[in-house]
Every structure is written in structure tokens, then in C-alpha cells.
Design a protein around this motif. Structure first.
Motif, PDB file in Angstrom:
ATOM      1  N   LYS A 113       0.809  -1.210   0.000  1.00  0.00           N
ATOM      2  CA  LYS A 113       0.000   0.000   0.000  1.00  0.00           C
ATOM      3  C   LYS A 113       0.850   1.271   0.000  1.00  0.00           C
ATOM      4  N   ASP A 114       2.181   1.091   0.070  1.00  0.00           N
ATOM      5  CA  ASP A 114       3.123   2.212   0.080  1.00  0.00           C
ATOM      6  C   ASP A 114       2.823   3.181   1.232  1.00  0.00           C
ATOM      7  N   ILE A 115       2.707   2.616   2.421  1.00  0.00           N
ATOM      8  CA  ILE A 115       2.481   3.402   3.632  1.00  0.00           C
ATOM      9  C   ILE A 115       3.544   3.013   4.657  1.00  0.00           C
ATOM     10  N   PRO A 116       3.809   3.863   5.635  1.00  0.00           N
ATOM     11  CA  PRO A 116       4.853   3.542   6.633  1.00  0.00           C
ATOM     12  C   PRO A 116       4.424   2.432   7.584  1.00  0.00           C
ATOM     13  N   PHE A 117       5.403   1.694   8.076  1.00  0.00           N
ATOM     14  CA  PHE A 117       5.117   0.723   9.123  1.00  0.00           C
ATOM     15  C   PHE A 117       6.148   0.863  10.232  1.00  0.00           C
ATOM     16  N   TYR A 118       5.689   0.563  11.446  1.00  0.00           N
ATOM     17  CA  TYR A 118       6.493   0.723  12.659  1.00  0.00           C
ATOM     18  C   TYR A 118       6.454  -0.574  13.457  1.00  0.00           C
ATOM     19  N   LEU A 119       7.471  -0.754  14.281  1.00  0.00           N
ATOM     20  CA  LEU A 119       7.566  -1.921  15.148  1.00  0.00           C
ATOM     21  C   LEU A 119       7.437  -1.499  16.604  1.00  0.00           C
ATOM     22  N   ALA A 368      -1.580   6.342  24.109  1.00  0.00           N
ATOM     23  CA  ALA A 368      -2.107   6.366  22.744  1.00  0.00           C
ATOM     24  C   ALA A 368      -1.844   7.712  22.069  1.00  0.00           C
ATOM     25  N   GLY A 369      -1.981   8.798  22.830  1.00  0.00           N
ATOM     26  CA  GLY A 369      -1.686  10.119  22.284  1.00  0.00           C
ATOM     27  C   GLY A 369      -0.238  10.263  21.875  1.00  0.00           C
ATOM     28  N   GLN A 370       0.665   9.694  22.656  1.00  0.00           N
ATOM     29  CA  GLN A 370       2.088   9.743  22.331  1.00  0.00           C
ATOM     30  C   GLN A 370       2.386   8.985  21.042  1.00  0.00           C
ATOM     31  N   LEU A 371       1.735   7.821  20.847  1.00  0.00           N
ATOM     32  CA  LEU A 371       1.933   7.054  19.615  1.00  0.00           C
ATOM     33  C   LEU A 371       1.495   7.853  18.401  1.00  0.00           C
ATOM     34  N   VAL A 372       0.342   8.486  18.503  1.00  0.00           N
ATOM     35  CA  VAL A 372      -0.177   9.280  17.377  1.00  0.00           C
ATOM     36  C   VAL A 372       0.771  10.419  17.049  1.00  0.00           C
ATOM     37  N   GLU A 373       1.321  11.074  18.067  1.00  0.00           N
ATOM     38  CA  GLU A 373       2.253  12.172  17.832  1.00  0.00           C
ATOM     39  C   GLU A 373       3.534  11.695  17.138  1.00  0.00           C
ATOM     40  N   TYR A 374       3.997  10.507  17.507  1.00  0.00           N
ATOM     41  CA  TYR A 374       5.196   9.944  16.885  1.00  0.00           C
ATOM     42  C   TYR A 374       5.005   9.694  15.390  1.00  0.00           C
ATOM     43  N   ILE A 375       3.855   9.149  15.025  1.00  0.00           N
ATOM     44  CA  ILE A 375       3.694   8.671  13.645  1.00  0.00           C
ATOM     45  C   ILE A 375       2.868   9.605  12.764  1.00  0.00           C
ATOM     46  N   ARG A 376       2.339  10.684  13.323  1.00  0.00           N
ATOM     47  CA  ARG A 376       1.487  11.562  12.530  1.00  0.00           C
ATOM     48  C   ARG A 376       2.237  12.154  11.337  1.00  0.00           C
TER      49      ARG A 376
END
Length: 376
Positions: A113-119, A368-376
Motif C-alpha cells: 500500500k506504500d504506507i509507513p510501518f512501525y515496530l 495512545a496520544g504519544q503514539l499518534v504524535e510519533y507517527i502523525r
């Protein structure tokens, strides 16, 4: 934002990573995001389950190594489900753990899908089955899978700083922590465990919940508790299943040893058990990330005894909000149990301090807010 989170296990399967993914995804939904779960159908549930803000894809698998390392069934159902998943609108993929098939499937989905992925890493050591030969080849497999996984990966996190440091072993630099957490407003389940198990109200309850495998130290905990010669004054409650369950049930009993081996129980039951307990023990010699049971013990105001495995010491300070024992040996567990059993004031101090720690630093809304800020 619409996220896909992959995890080898997910409720109704019971375990720490399962709870982590379930609670994190619920918190993301509460923040207004949508979540798709890519997981294994280990419990024979419906293939696709739709909930408010969340869709769970339970892919068909076959058990391997006693169910600890499920493998995908590459049949028509699997291919059809993956094709449907590829058509979902997704902004990013989050894979949990490195060495499960779901991690490679999440990576494959992101690349297509050509989108980023994280571990997100959950452990601080190699996967082990307690057999030196199998572990040797398992470590080779783990490095091989991780080498594939990290190609074109956008970034990696640990559920603790200790997990982040472990990623360096594979040449991966962590960009931060997405800690394990708890919902501080979790409603106390309505249950009367003492009445159900015929335990006197004045008795001291000691609790453990988790997989009954050697690495979790459950055998040593039972040995230590039996050495206390508890009579009617103390009871040990054990919730969970695993390869040691039958052996422990044959060796210990509620009638003779005051040890209740309860088998697999719902999360609500476990929380009710903790609500009625005074002490929780995590005697693990397993490469933990940040044990969920720490959070659950804290929010239910239990005094905690734990080994320093993984990120435990990022939440527990010895002598302030719990006891850290050097290792999960019967002798170390026995010493800590004897101390807390005879010191009610210190038990209360530790339990209140741990409650404050987990409810402020480790609540899911913040995480959850911290995760969103990291990957936004």
C-alpha cells in the motif's frame, strides 16, 4: 487516522501482548481514530469481527510449539481475507514483536500500500522454549526474520526503555517508548472470589496471573508459598494456563496447601481476583518487556513483589512502591513474602504508591496520544 495493528495473538486469547494491543487500540478509538487488527484465529472465532471504530481480522493458523508460535494456513480463506484487508483504507501499520508471521504480514501490507510501518518490541531477550537445541535454531530464525522486517521500516519503539535497548542487538535504534499501560477508570468487577473459593474474609490473599510456563517462575512461587506453612491465614490464587498447569495441580491443592490453581480465566475475573488480593507476585525469569500484571496490581492497590526483568524497574522502585527480588528463586520469593505478610503498614504504603505510579505515568489515554504524535 486509520491504523492497522498486527499481533500474533489477540483476545479472546489471553496474555500480556493481547491485552496491550486490545487496550491500545481501544484508547486510539476513544481519541477518534479507527483501527484494524491483523491477528491469528487461535480461538476458533469468527474470521472478521466488526466493532465500533475497530475491525479484527482473525486469520486461519495452525498451532506450532504448543501454540506459542502459530503459523498461517495459506489456504483460500487466508488469501481472500488478505485481499480484503489490502482494500481497506490504512494510513500506517504497527507491528508487534519481530518474530511472528503477523509482523511479516503487516510489513507486506504496508509495502503493497506504500504506507509507513512501525515496530513495537515487547521483550528483552530471545524467544525461548526451554530446549537448548530448539532455542539455538530459534535464535537464528529470529535474526533472519528481523533482518527482513527492518528493511524499509519507518521506526521502532519499545514497551519499555529496556525493550528499546534490546532492539540494538538487531541493529535497530528505538525512537522512544510506547509503554504498557492501564485504564485508571477501569470499573471494579462485581465478584466475590473469597465466597466462591470458600476463603475466610480475614485471610491474606496472594495472586499471580499469567502463562504457566517454567520461565514465568510459577513453580518457584508455589514452592515458596508452601514453605510459608500458611495454614488458614494465607492463600495463593493462580490464574492462567500452560504446560505446567497439570503438574502443579497434581502437586498442590487448595485443601492441603491453600493454593488455588484456577486455570484460564476472563480478564474481568483476574481483575476481581486482584481487587480482593493484598499481594501480587511476578517471579519471572522470562525476558519481559513491561509486564501487564504490574499495571493491574497497581490499579487494584496490591503490594508487588517482582524480579527486575525487562522494564520492571522503570515502574517499580524497590522499597518505595514494591519489592524487587534479584531472581525468581523460591528462596528470594519466600523472603519477600515473609516480609510483606508480617508488615501490613508497609504493604499499604507500597500498594498506594504503586497505584499513584501506574495511574499517572502509565494510563492508556496518554500512551495512545504519544503514539499518534510519533507517527502523525
Amino acid at each position: 487516522m486509520r491504523l492497522c495493528i498486527s499481533s500474533a495473538f489477540y483476545p479472546p486469547h489471553s496474555g500480556g501482548v493481547e491485552r496491550y494491543v486490545s487496550e491500545l487500540s481501544s484508547a486510539l478509538v476513544k481519541l477518534g481514530h479507527e483501527v484494524i487488527i491483523l491477528t491469528s484465529n487461535t480461538e476458533n472465532t469468527n474470521s472478521i469481527v466488526q466493532e465500533t471504530g475497530r475491525i479484527i481480522y482473525y486469520f486461519p493458523v495452525v498451532p506450532f510449539i504448543g501454540g506459542r508460535l502459530p503459523q498461517p494456513k495459506c489456504n483460500e480463506e487466508f488469501r481472500s481475507m488478505f485481499a480484503k484487508l489490502k482494500n481497506e483504507k490504512i494510513d500506517a501499520v504497527i507491528v508487534n514483536m519481530r518474530f511472528y508471521w503477523t509482523s511479516l504480514a503487516g510489513r507486506k501490507l504496508a509495502l503493497k500500500k506504500d504506507i509507513p510501518f512501525y515496530l513495537i518490541e515487547h521483550v528483552t531477550g530471545h524467544f525461548s522454549v526451554g530446549n537448548k537445541l530448539f532455542d539455538f535454531f530459534g535464535h537464528i530464525y529470529e535474526h533472519f526474520i528481523t533482518k527482513i522486517l527492518k528493511r524499509k521500516m519507518e521506526g521502532a519503539f519499545g514497551v519499555s526503555a529496556a525493550c528499546g535497548r534490546w532492539l540494538n542487538h538487531f541493529g535497530i535504534n528505538s525512537i522512544g517508548e510506547i509503554y504498557n499501560g492501564i485504564d485508571p477508570d477501569y470499573p471494579a468487577p462485581e465478584a466475590d472470589i473469597r465466597r466462591e473459593l470458600n476463603i475466610p474474609r480475614e485471610s491474606l490473599l496472594i495472586a499471580f496471573a499469567g502463562r504457566l510456563i517454567p520461565e514465568k517462575g510459577i513453580g518457584e512461587l508455589c514452592e515458596a508459598f508452601a514453605a510459608l506453612n500458611p495454614k488458614g491465614g494465607m492463600f495463593l490464587l493462580i490464574a492462567g494456563d500452560g504446560p505446567l498447569e497439570e503438574e502443579l495441580m497434581g502437586k498442590y491443592s487448595a485443601e492441603e496447601d491453600n493454593i488455588h490453581i484456577l486455570g484460564i480465566r476472563s480478564h474481568d475475573y483476574v481483575m476481581a481476583m486482584l481487587e480482593e488480593s493484598e499481594i501480587t507476585v511476578i517471579p519471572s525469569n522470562y525476558p519481559e518487556g513491561l509486564p501487564t500484571l504490574i499495571m493491574e496490581a497497581g490499579i487494584t492497590r496490591n503490594a508487588l513483589i517482582a524480579t527486575p526483568m525487562g522494564g520492571t524497574e522503570e515502574a517499580v522502585v524497590h522499597g518505595e512502591n514494591g519489592i524487587i527480588i534479584k531472581e525468581g528463586s523460591a528462596g528470594h520469593i519466600l523472603g519477600a513474602l515473609e516480609f510483606l505478610a508480617t508488615k501490613p503498614t508497609i504493604r499499604q504504603k507500597y500498594s498506594e504508591n504503586l497505584y499513584r505510579t501506574v495511574s499517572t505515568r502509565f494510563n492508556w489515554h496518554t500512551i495512545a496520544g504519544q503514539l499518534v504524535e510519533y507517527i502523525r
